[in-house]
Design a protein around this motif. Structure first.
Motif, short mmCIF file in Angstrom:
data_model
loop_
_atom_site.label_atom_id
_atom_site.label_comp_id
_atom_site.label_asym_id
_atom_site.label_seq_id
_atom_site.Cartn_x
_atom_site.Cartn_y
_atom_site.Cartn_z
N HIS A 1 10.21 -7.91 3.40
CA HIS A 1 8.91 -8.58 3.59
C HIS A 1 7.78 -7.55 3.59
O HIS A 1 6.76 -7.74 2.94
N ASP A 2 7.98 -6.46 4.35
CA ASP A 2 6.99 -5.40 4.43
C ASP A 2 7.43 -4.19 3.63
O ASP A 2 8.63 -3.90 3.51
N ILE A 3 6.44 -3.45 3.17
CA ILE A 3 6.64 -2.13 2.62
C ILE A 3 5.57 -1.23 3.22
O ILE A 3 4.48 -1.72 3.56
N ASN A 4 5.88 0.02 3.40
CA ASN A 4 4.89 0.90 4.01
C ASN A 4 3.79 1.28 3.03
O ASN A 4 4.02 1.40 1.82
N TRP A 5 2.58 1.44 3.55
CA TRP A 5 1.57 2.15 2.77
C TRP A 5 2.06 3.59 2.62
O TRP A 5 2.53 4.20 3.58
N GLU A 6 1.94 4.13 1.44
CA GLU A 6 2.40 5.50 1.20
C GLU A 6 1.29 6.52 1.41
O GLU A 6 1.56 7.68 1.73
N SER A 7 0.05 6.09 1.22
CA SER A 7 -1.06 7.02 1.38
C SER A 7 -2.32 6.26 1.73
O SER A 7 -2.41 5.04 1.57
#
Length: 261
Positions: A194-200
């Protein structure tokens, strides 16, 4: 110092006052959209304890007034279901000493913050709120609650802007402060992707300096330390994620520093 309890139309129901601290006991259930008004000298710092389910917060009130309307309906779903419930309520306000203000602490937390301009600080805002739902408003990222393995209403309230790529989160302190560290807790509803991290992203300080940051897919807080600097606000923007069809959100931001006395 004074705390006043009124109904939604401003009719006074009870009141209490004190010199350096004040508490008010309210017996009986709160009414629909009742209002709590905290008054003190302009420019005061006060610690407010508004409900057992809220985190105590140090609030800066440049105009000497905090007006808080109790959340109802969909707005209440961003809070503990037990908030403001029951037949007895004890609400307190205490003046914060200069010695305490000089100590390093999290300057971001304010569980009394609301979406629109409040006139008291710290205050969080954003250019986008997912579907305008209260449990995705910017204020949720400074309420001091860290449950982050789900999404939606309490206890997983967060700041979210959906699948947009132009998101901007802003934190106003309402005065100059000295800060040296930012800690970011990403929402971590990673089950079933459902979620993915912001990478930057980029942190912009009120003095114009920009600090690029990188973020990882973890549940714990991610710290960004820097030389102490004087600011009145910070912004988080240019948030990038690998998969555009997956959600990213901010559960909490902490900003560590001290007041300038």
């Amino acid at each position: 110092m004074k705390i006043t309890h009124t109904d939604r139309l401003g009719k006074k129901l009870s009141e209490a006052s004190g010199e350096n601290s004040v508490e008010i006991e309210i017996l009986g259930e709160f009414g629909f959209e009742d209002i709590l008004i905290f008054e003190m000298e302009p420019g005061s710092f006060v610690e407010v304890d508004i409900d057992p389910t809220f985190n105590k917060s140090i609030v800066y009130a440049p105009d000497g007034k905090i007006v808080y309307q109790l959340p109802v309906g969909p707005k209440a779903r961003a809070y503990d279901p037990e908030a403001f419930k029951g037949e007895r309520h004890l609400i307190t306000m205490e003046r914060v000493s200069r010695e305490w203000l000089a100590k390093r602490r999290n300057l971001a937390m304010n569980s009394l913050d609301t979406r629109w301009d409040t006139g008291y600080f710290p205050h969080a805002s954003a250019n986008v709120v997912t579907r305008d739902e209260p449990w995705f408003e910017a204020k949720n990222a400074i309420d001091g609650h860290l449950s982050r393995v789900g999404h939606g209403a309490w206890p997983y309230q967060s700041w979210g802007g959906g699948l947009r790529d132009d998101l901007v989160f802003r934190l106003d302190f309402g005065r100059e402060v000295l800060i040296d560290e930012i800690v970011i807790y990403l929402r971590a509803d990673y089950a079933d992707d459902h979620d993915i991290n912001w990478e930057s992203g980029v942190v912009t300080f009120s003095d114009g300096e920009k600090m690029p940051i990188s973020m990882k897919k973890v549940e714990e807080g991610q710290s960004y330390a820097f030389a102490e600097k004087k600011v009145t606000w910070i912004e988080l923007s240019e948030l990038k994620r690998e998969i555009s069809a997956a959600f990213s959100a901010l559960t909490q931001i902490e900003v560590f520093g001290r007041d300038i006395l």
